[in-house]
Design an enzyme around this catalytic site. Structure first.
Site, PDB file in Angstrom:
ATOM      1  N   LYS A 127      32.350  70.445  29.961  1.00  0.00           N
ATOM      2  CA  LYS A 127      31.568  69.220  30.086  1.00  0.00           C
ATOM      3  C   LYS A 127      30.993  69.057  31.475  1.00  0.00           C
ATOM      4  O   LYS A 127      29.856  68.628  31.644  1.00  0.00           O
ATOM      5  CB  LYS A 127      32.455  68.022  29.741  1.00  0.00           C
ATOM      6  CG  LYS A 127      31.745  66.680  29.796  1.00  0.00           C
ATOM      7  CD  LYS A 127      32.685  65.566  29.383  1.00  0.00           C
ATOM      8  CE  LYS A 127      31.970  64.214  29.437  1.00  0.00           C
ATOM      9  NZ  LYS A 127      32.870  63.100  29.034  1.00  0.00           N
ATOM     10  N   HIS A 148      41.485  64.402  20.170  1.00  0.00           N
ATOM     11  CA  HIS A 148      41.225  64.130  21.580  1.00  0.00           C
ATOM     12  C   HIS A 148      42.341  63.301  22.203  1.00  0.00           C
ATOM     13  O   HIS A 148      42.505  63.283  23.431  1.00  0.00           O
ATOM     14  CB  HIS A 148      39.888  63.396  21.725  1.00  0.00           C
ATOM     15  CG  HIS A 148      39.244  63.570  23.068  1.00  0.00           C
ATOM     16  ND1 HIS A 148      39.700  62.949  24.209  1.00  0.00           N
ATOM     17  CD2 HIS A 148      38.164  64.302  23.455  1.00  0.00           C
ATOM     18  CE1 HIS A 148      38.935  63.275  25.230  1.00  0.00           C
ATOM     19  NE2 HIS A 148      38.000  64.104  24.811  1.00  0.00           N
ATOM     20  N   ARG A 172      44.989  64.496  24.958  1.00  0.00           N
ATOM     21  CA  ARG A 172      44.693  64.488  26.390  1.00  0.00           C
ATOM     22  C   ARG A 172      45.212  63.204  27.038  1.00  0.00           C
ATOM     23  O   ARG A 172      45.818  63.235  28.106  1.00  0.00           O
ATOM     24  CB  ARG A 172      43.178  64.629  26.606  1.00  0.00           C
ATOM     25  CG  ARG A 172      42.655  66.002  26.207  1.00  0.00           C
ATOM     26  CD  ARG A 172      41.135  66.055  26.189  1.00  0.00           C
ATOM     27  NE  ARG A 172      40.510  65.717  27.454  1.00  0.00           N
ATOM     28  CZ  ARG A 172      40.430  66.520  28.493  1.00  0.00           C
ATOM     29  NH1 ARG A 172      40.980  67.737  28.442  1.00  0.00           N
ATOM     30  NH2 ARG A 172      39.822  66.143  29.613  1.00  0.00           N
ATOM     31  N   HIS A 198      38.730  66.821  34.812  1.00  0.00           N
ATOM     32  CA  HIS A 198      37.968  65.624  35.133  1.00  0.00           C
ATOM     33  C   HIS A 198      37.280  65.836  36.474  1.00  0.00           C
ATOM     34  O   HIS A 198      37.930  66.173  37.460  1.00  0.00           O
ATOM     35  CB  HIS A 198      38.888  64.401  35.232  1.00  0.00           C
ATOM     36  CG  HIS A 198      39.335  63.907  33.893  1.00  0.00           C
ATOM     37  ND1 HIS A 198      40.393  63.037  33.732  1.00  0.00           N
ATOM     38  CD2 HIS A 198      38.876  64.170  32.645  1.00  0.00           C
ATOM     39  CE1 HIS A 198      40.561  62.777  32.453  1.00  0.00           C
ATOM     40  NE2 HIS A 198      39.655  63.454  31.774  1.00  0.00           N
ATOM     41  N   TYR A 255      35.732  69.999  42.273  1.00  0.00           N
ATOM     42  CA  TYR A 255      36.955  70.728  42.573  1.00  0.00           C
ATOM     43  C   TYR A 255      36.792  72.225  42.354  1.00  0.00           C
ATOM     44  O   TYR A 255      35.967  72.678  41.568  1.00  0.00           O
ATOM     45  CB  TYR A 255      38.113  70.210  41.725  1.00  0.00           C
ATOM     46  CG  TYR A 255      37.887  70.290  40.235  1.00  0.00           C
ATOM     47  CD1 TYR A 255      38.109  71.467  39.530  1.00  0.00           C
ATOM     48  CD2 TYR A 255      37.450  69.182  39.522  1.00  0.00           C
ATOM     49  CE1 TYR A 255      37.906  71.551  38.184  1.00  0.00           C
ATOM     50  CE2 TYR A 255      37.238  69.254  38.155  1.00  0.00           C
ATOM     51  CZ  TYR A 255      37.469  70.437  37.496  1.00  0.00           C
ATOM     52  OH  TYR A 255      37.256  70.503  36.151  1.00  0.00           O
TER      53      TYR A 255
END
Length: 441
Positions: A303, A370, A373, A396, A405
């Site tokens: 994503k 989902h 998570r 994320h 990151y």
């Protein structure tokens, strides 16, 4: 009915009441009377393999090729030179259409303009108008952005524009689109209960207008004026469970599920790895290194468009080794870890896990694919694991505080955390009464 009379080098014929003269030397056709629909429809190509011309008067004629194609042509003179203008193909362009085109061309010629040049200029103007329309700019913007979009996301954006935006403002010059027009378009989306889609559409509209500004086809972004004009989106968390005893019950249900081995394996890995459902079902064996106990998901599947490493606990490695005997034997034909049972070369359906959970009696209000998570995030935080480790493992991207990151960041720490998490789930599955809470390194 037709008949003909030989007169010198000419053959006279009457076809469906129309007098026609045929020159025996050139096989060009000339009429003293206009064409009729039936004459045009019944005209046949020359048996000698030559072009035939049926004249309608005023320079308009029907050109019949040896293979039978029929083309409308207009002969005219401009600045003393003989020229020809193509008016279309019969029967797409009828006799009536051809005559109207001839008359329009004559009016243009009367004004001192070459009809051929006028047509070229008109096409150039139309092409420029299309390129400067909102739809033209938006399609151009999509083409630029697709290099960093996943195929599924590109389809989603294209569908949104095709369904909700282009029908209403697609043909408008991009520089003339106003904020009220955009608001009407977005309110239609909200009215059908898709407030989140409307919010994303507004963001995309803003990007299109900024692209138009950058390419010199607009001066401002009217979408920016819509800030606060749409109703706020009420975000709802995915249904999930966080009570340890219930988690253990669900895990035991997964163990006893009588579905296909592929779905069974996916059910067991979903809570253990807590990746996004789409990443799980589209996993490929080429991404999985069982010896190194890692799963490297490429950026185009993520994503946040950054590669992601999932450390595999020993339980996951063991399960995947067994599954590879079933789905990993012919990677040239079937690359997916969880292939579709119905379509070869495609991944498992996005509804496969949901259907399995409903079959087991787990309601959608309690748990979704989902939701694992959220479950993992909640319990890992409760157990004292470092928030940064958890956030990186969840993939994320927090651009405001942490920045982008490094996809291998905290890999050793995350590896230890993932193994502890898998052991924790095993303990819940066995029905352990006491679960260690403080696991901070």
């Amino acid at each position: 009915m037709s008949f003909g009379v030989q007169v010198g080098a000419w053959t006279s014929q009457i076809i469906d009441g129309t007098y026609v003269g045929i020159c025996s030397c050139s096989f060009d056709w000339y009429q003293q009377m206009p064409l009729t629909d039936s004459a045009v429809r019944n005209a046949r190509p020359s048996l000698e393999g030559k072009d035939i011309k049926l004249s309608d008067g005023g320079g308009l004629h029907l050109l019949i090729k040896p293979a039978g194609q029929k083309y409308w042509r207009l002969n005219y003179r401009y600045l003393g030179k003989q020229k020809t203008l193509a008016l279309g193909v019969y029967p797409l362009v009828t006799l009536k259409d051809a005559r109207e085109a001839r008359d329009s061309a004559k009016k243009i010629l009367f004004e001192g303009v070459d009809p051929s040049v006028h047509r070229q200029n008109s096409r150039a103007v139309s092409k420029e108008a299309a390129a400067n329309s909102f739809e033209g700019v938006a399609l151009e913007w999509m083409n630029v952005q697709q290099v960093k979009w996943s195929p599924s996301y590109a389809v989603k954006i294209q569908s949104c524009f095709d369904r909700d935006i282009f029908p209403y403002i697609g043909r408008r010059p991009v520089s003339e689109v106003t904020a009220p027009e955009l608001l009407i378009v977005l309110r239609r989306i909200v009215a059908r209960g898709a407030a989140e889609t409307a919010k994303r559409a507004r963001q995309c509209l803003g990007q299109v207008f900024r692209y138009a500004i950058a390419t010199g086809r607009a001066e401002r972004d009217p979408a920016a004026d819509l800030k606060g004009a749409l109703p706020p989106v009420r975000h709802q968390s995915f249904a999930n469970i966080s009570e340890p005893r219930r988690i253990g019950e669900v895990l035991r249900m997964f163990d006893s599920y009588q579905g296909s081995p592929v779905v069974c394996a996916a059910l067991k890995l979903a809570p253990m790895l807590f990746v996004r459902p789409g990443n799980l079902r589209q996993a490929e064996w080429s991404e999985v290194d069982l010896d190194a106990a890692t799963w490297r998901i490429p950026a185009e599947k993520m994503k946040m468009r950054q590669p992601h490493i999932v450390p595999l606990p020993t339980q996951a490695v063991e399960l995947l080794r067994e599954l590879k005997q079933l789905t990993g034997r012919r990677l040239d034909l079937q690359p997916y870890v969880f292939p579709s049972a119905r379509a070869g070369g495609r991944p498992m359906s996005d509804n496969a896990l949901l259907v399995a959970m409903r079959t087991m009696g787990i309601p959608k209000e309690e748990l979704t694919a989902h939701g694992f998570r959220h479950m993992a995030s909640t319990l890992l935080h409760e157990q004292g694991w470092d928030t940064d480790w958890i956030e990186v493992q969840l993939a994320h991207g927090d651009h405001s505080t942490r920045g982008k990151y490094n996809f291998a960041k905290y890999l050793k720490e995350r590896t230890r955390m993932m193994q502890s998490w898998a052991d924790y789930l095993d303990a819940l599955r066995r029905g352990a009464e006491i679960i260690p809470i403080n696991q901070r390194a």
